[in-house]
Design an enzyme around this catalytic site. Structure first.
Site, short mmCIF file in Angstrom:
data_model
loop_
_atom_site.label_atom_id
_atom_site.label_comp_id
_atom_site.label_asym_id
_atom_site.label_seq_id
_atom_site.Cartn_x
_atom_site.Cartn_y
_atom_site.Cartn_z
N LYS A 99 52.69 12.94 32.07
CA LYS A 99 52.64 13.36 30.66
C LYS A 99 53.44 14.65 30.45
O LYS A 99 54.26 14.74 29.54
CB LYS A 99 51.18 13.59 30.25
CG LYS A 99 51.03 14.35 28.95
CD LYS A 99 49.60 14.71 28.66
CE LYS A 99 49.09 15.97 29.28
NZ LYS A 99 49.28 17.21 28.52
N ASN A 100 53.19 15.65 31.30
CA ASN A 100 53.80 16.96 31.07
C ASN A 100 55.32 16.92 31.25
O ASN A 100 56.04 17.71 30.66
CB ASN A 100 53.18 18.02 31.97
CG ASN A 100 51.77 18.39 31.52
OD1 ASN A 100 51.34 17.97 30.45
ND2 ASN A 100 51.04 19.14 32.34
N ARG A 160 50.48 21.78 21.58
CA ARG A 160 51.13 23.04 21.97
C ARG A 160 52.46 22.78 22.68
O ARG A 160 53.43 23.53 22.50
CB ARG A 160 50.20 23.84 22.89
CG ARG A 160 50.83 25.14 23.35
CD ARG A 160 49.97 25.91 24.33
NE ARG A 160 50.80 26.86 25.07
CZ ARG A 160 50.98 28.12 24.70
NH1 ARG A 160 50.39 28.59 23.64
NH2 ARG A 160 51.76 28.90 25.41
N CYS A 191 43.63 28.14 21.12
CA CYS A 191 43.31 26.91 21.82
C CYS A 191 42.06 27.10 22.65
O CYS A 191 41.52 28.19 22.71
CB CYS A 191 44.45 26.44 22.68
SG CYS A 191 44.70 27.44 24.11
N ARG A 231 46.80 31.79 25.58
CA ARG A 231 48.12 31.18 25.81
C ARG A 231 49.20 31.73 24.88
O ARG A 231 49.68 31.04 23.99
CB ARG A 231 48.02 29.66 25.70
CG ARG A 231 47.13 29.08 26.76
CD ARG A 231 47.00 27.62 26.62
NE ARG A 231 47.88 26.91 27.53
CZ ARG A 231 47.90 25.60 27.64
NH1 ARG A 231 47.14 24.86 26.87
NH2 ARG A 231 48.70 25.01 28.49
N ASP A 242 44.89 22.27 36.44
CA ASP A 242 44.51 21.03 35.76
C ASP A 242 43.56 20.16 36.59
O ASP A 242 42.99 19.19 36.08
CB ASP A 242 45.76 20.21 35.39
CG ASP A 242 46.54 20.84 34.24
OD1 ASP A 242 46.02 21.77 33.61
OD2 ASP A 242 47.68 20.39 33.98
N VAL A 275 44.55 30.92 36.33
CA VAL A 275 45.69 30.64 35.43
C VAL A 275 45.29 30.80 33.96
O VAL A 275 46.00 31.42 33.18
CB VAL A 275 46.27 29.23 35.70
CG1 VAL A 275 47.44 28.94 34.75
CG2 VAL A 275 46.71 29.10 37.15
N ARG A 303 44.62 11.87 25.40
CA ARG A 303 45.87 12.63 25.35
C ARG A 303 46.60 12.56 26.68
O ARG A 303 47.82 12.70 26.71
CB ARG A 303 45.59 14.12 25.05
CG ARG A 303 45.02 14.41 23.70
CD ARG A 303 44.79 15.90 23.54
NE ARG A 303 45.90 16.60 24.15
CZ ARG A 303 45.78 17.59 25.02
NH1 ARG A 303 44.60 18.06 25.35
NH2 ARG A 303 46.83 18.15 25.55
C1 UD1 Z 1 51.56 23.83 31.30
C2 UD1 Z 1 50.93 22.45 31.35
C3 UD1 Z 1 49.42 22.55 31.57
C4 UD1 Z 1 49.12 23.42 32.79
C5 UD1 Z 1 49.83 24.76 32.71
C6 UD1 Z 1 49.69 25.58 33.98
C7 UD1 Z 1 52.34 21.18 29.86
C8 UD1 Z 1 52.45 20.44 28.59
N1 UD1 Z 1 51.16 21.79 30.10
O1 UD1 Z 1 51.03 24.51 30.16
O2 UD1 Z 1 48.91 21.23 31.78
O3 UD1 Z 1 47.72 23.65 32.85
O4 UD1 Z 1 51.24 24.54 32.49
O5 UD1 Z 1 50.09 24.83 35.08
O6 UD1 Z 1 53.25 21.19 30.66
N2 UD1 Z 1 51.62 32.82 29.41
C9 UD1 Z 1 51.93 34.05 28.91
N3 UD1 Z 1 53.00 34.17 28.06
C10 UD1 Z 1 53.76 33.10 27.70
C11 UD1 Z 1 53.43 31.84 28.24
C12 UD1 Z 1 52.36 31.73 29.10
O7 UD1 Z 1 51.26 35.04 29.21
O8 UD1 Z 1 54.72 33.26 26.92
C13 UD1 Z 1 50.45 32.68 30.33
C14 UD1 Z 1 49.38 31.75 29.76
O9 UD1 Z 1 48.53 32.45 28.91
C15 UD1 Z 1 48.70 31.25 31.00
C16 UD1 Z 1 49.82 31.24 32.05
O10 UD1 Z 1 50.87 32.03 31.51
O11 UD1 Z 1 47.71 32.16 31.40
C17 UD1 Z 1 50.35 29.87 32.36
O12 UD1 Z 1 50.75 29.23 31.16
P1 UD1 Z 1 51.95 28.20 31.11
O13 UD1 Z 1 52.46 27.95 32.50
O14 UD1 Z 1 52.93 28.65 30.10
O15 UD1 Z 1 51.20 26.90 30.60
P2 UD1 Z 1 51.75 25.82 29.60
O16 UD1 Z 1 53.23 25.66 29.76
O17 UD1 Z 1 51.20 26.08 28.26
#
Ligand code: UD1
Length: 462
Positions: free
Chosen positions: A35-36, A107, A131, A136, A323, A345, A415
């Site tokens: 999915k991701n 998201r 969320c 995030r 996850d 995370v 989802r």
């Molecule tokens: C993606 C995955 C999700 C998985 C996560 C971590 C998708 C659609 N989802 O989510 O299933 O659980 O990776 O492996 O691919 N952060 C910041 N600033 C930012 C962006 C992120 O501080 O601009 C922090 C977030 O708050 C979080 C951490 O970084 O604590 C990881 O987030 P991120 O890797 O960005 O997760 P997603 O891409 O949203």
């Protein structure tokens, strides 16, 4: 009044699963496309005006939402079984302005900011909003785009970005992310493919989905090296072309199946998988007493009857995936000893603890660390998954419980898991899906109208 009636009807139609516990499983489980990966590959199709064919796309509600979003901005999409054809040759004039309700519903759609900015020179996209598993933020996405030469402002809940160079083109640069973010790495990676000059991403996320994205972008004519390591180099090109690409197998779904095998102490084979994507999970399962055999793209798992507790700490790839933290915790409630499960995370990803406790699990929660005292037999009850992966954990726990459990929260499960119940039933589980009146009893979760509204308005994650 009419709205009230409609909401009441919606509540009464909430679907649930009836899961019979304590059944042995055996046989083969097929793993769907990731999915991701599929979601970000769909966004990447915006980088070209030629056709992109994506194979092995899972049929999930998240994919439907992304499809609706791409259609809303002028992409033509057609689906034949698990193959998606995406044609973004004629983006609408308003395509730089993404619909609020769809970005809010998913998201992951925020990553469209990267390709749209690179292709159109400007984009206006709603903030992804709050969320359920943490705040995030999107600061890493924004800082990366600014570094590439975009002016990015937040205006009334929208992110408005515009390329400010006279050539209307982003400019390659060295960017060091402050934290490893999958989404931010994907956003900037896509944007940089069409930038002028070379971009170097440091402290990039290393998840297999990023490698999959880079593989597809390179097929489209991009020049990317190092994806899968913490430093990625992108030499910008003038244009990208169409391609055909098959989405990698879903490592989180595969991990969920491995954990289902372990919790039911049943032997299963699982394919297709890329074993290197699952190393941290396989290693923990081996430590707790599962024999795991590899053959090409197939894994066989043979759990011992008596499994031992192991500790896990979630972290970015190649660490233990956040996850799978919730499903793994469900497993740990059934083994000998105490395991320490630390979530690093996301700051609010322990929602399953209360539900597992209601099933009789002994868990002490201290902030983002759970101490799980294993060995108690789980009791079937009515439980609700509050997000995608905790809902999967509820199904996993129910497979091991004494009696028949009712699992709610399927709007989350749908989802991210393609045909989870039919797949589990195919190896011997007994799971039925129904819609019926949600009753108000002491151990059955009752949705309020507010809950129901939240279900559909919260930004969905993971
Ligand atoms: C993606 C995955 C999700 C998985 C996560 C971590 C998708 C659609 N989802 O989510 O299933 O659980 O990776 O492996 O691919 N952060 C910041 N600033 C930012 C962006 C992120 O501080 O601009 C922090 C977030 O708050 C979080 C951490 O970084 O604590 C990881 O987030 P991120 O890797 O960005 O997760 P997603 O891409 O949203």
């Amino acid at each position: 009044m009419q709205r009230m009636e409609a909401l009441k009807k919606e509540i009464s139609l909430l679907p649930f699963l009836k899961v019979e516990g304590k059944r042995k499983l055996s046989g083969h489980m097929r793993v769907s496309g990731a999915k991701n990966s599929a979601l970000v590959l769909m966004a990447a199709s915006l980088l070209t005006n030629e056709v992109v064919y994506l194979r092995n796309v899972p049929q999930l509600t998240d994919i439907d939402v992304m499809s609706r979003l791409l259609r809303a901005i002028g992409s033509k999409l057609s689906q034949d079984s698990n193959t998606l054809t995406l044609n973004t040759s004629e983006l609408k004039l308003s395509s730089s302005h993404l619909p609020y309700e769809l970005v809010h519903a998913l998201r992951a759609s925020f990553v469209c900011i990267g390709p749209l900015l690179a292709r159109l020179g400007e984009v206006k996209i709603p903030l992804p909003g709050g969320c359920k598993i943490g705040t995030r933020p999107i600061d890493e996405h924004i800082q990366g785009l600014r570094a590439l030469g975009a002016r990015v402002q937040i205006e009334n809940d929208y992110v408005v970005a515009k390329v400010i160079s006279p050539q209307q083109r982003l400019t390659g640069v060295r960017i060091k992310f402050n934290c490893k973010s999958v989404g931010a790495t994907e956003t900037i990676l896509m944007a940089a493919t069409l930038a002028q000059g070379t971009t170097i991403l440091e402290n990039a996320a290393q998840e297999p989905e990023i490698q999959d994205l880079a593989t597809m972008l390179n097929k489209m004519g991009a020049k990317i090296q190092g994806a899968g390591t913490s430093q990625i180099t992108i030499e910008g090109v003038d244009r990208l072309k169409g391609c055909m690409h098959s989405v990698i197998p879903d490592r989180i779904e595969a991990g969920t199946f491995l954990i289902a095998s372990a919790i039911t102490r049943s032997t299963l084979t699982i394919s297709p998988v890329i074993p290197e994507h699952l190393e941290s999970v396989i290693s923990k399962l081996q430590k707790c007493g599962c024999l795991i055999e590899y053959s090409d793209n197939t894994l066989s798992i043979i759990p011992r009857e008596s499994l031992q507790a192991v500790d896990i700490t979630t972290s970015p790839f190649p660490g233990f995936p956040t996850d799978l933290q919730a499903p793994f915790m469900a497993l740990m409630t059934t083994v000998k000893g105490t395991s320490k499960i630390e979530e690093t995370v996301f700051e609010n990803r322990m929602q399953h603890v209360g539900e597992l406790q209601r099933m009789g699990a002994k868990i002490l929660l201290e902030g983002n660390t759970a101490f799980v005292v294993g060995g108690n037999i789980l009791k079937a009850t009515s439980i609700t998954g509050g997000d995608l992966r905790s809902c999967a954990a509820m199904v996993i726990a129910s497979l091991a419980a004494n009696g028949t459990s009712i699992v709610q929260g399927l709007e989350h499960l749908d989802r991210g898991y393609e045909d989870l119940s039919p797949k589990l039933n195919g190896v011997g589980a007994s799971i039925t899906r129904s819609h019926s009146q949600v009753q108000k009893t002491s151990n059955l979760t009752t949705k309020t109208y507010e809950d129901t509204q939240n279900l559909y308005s919260d930004t969905e994650v993971a």
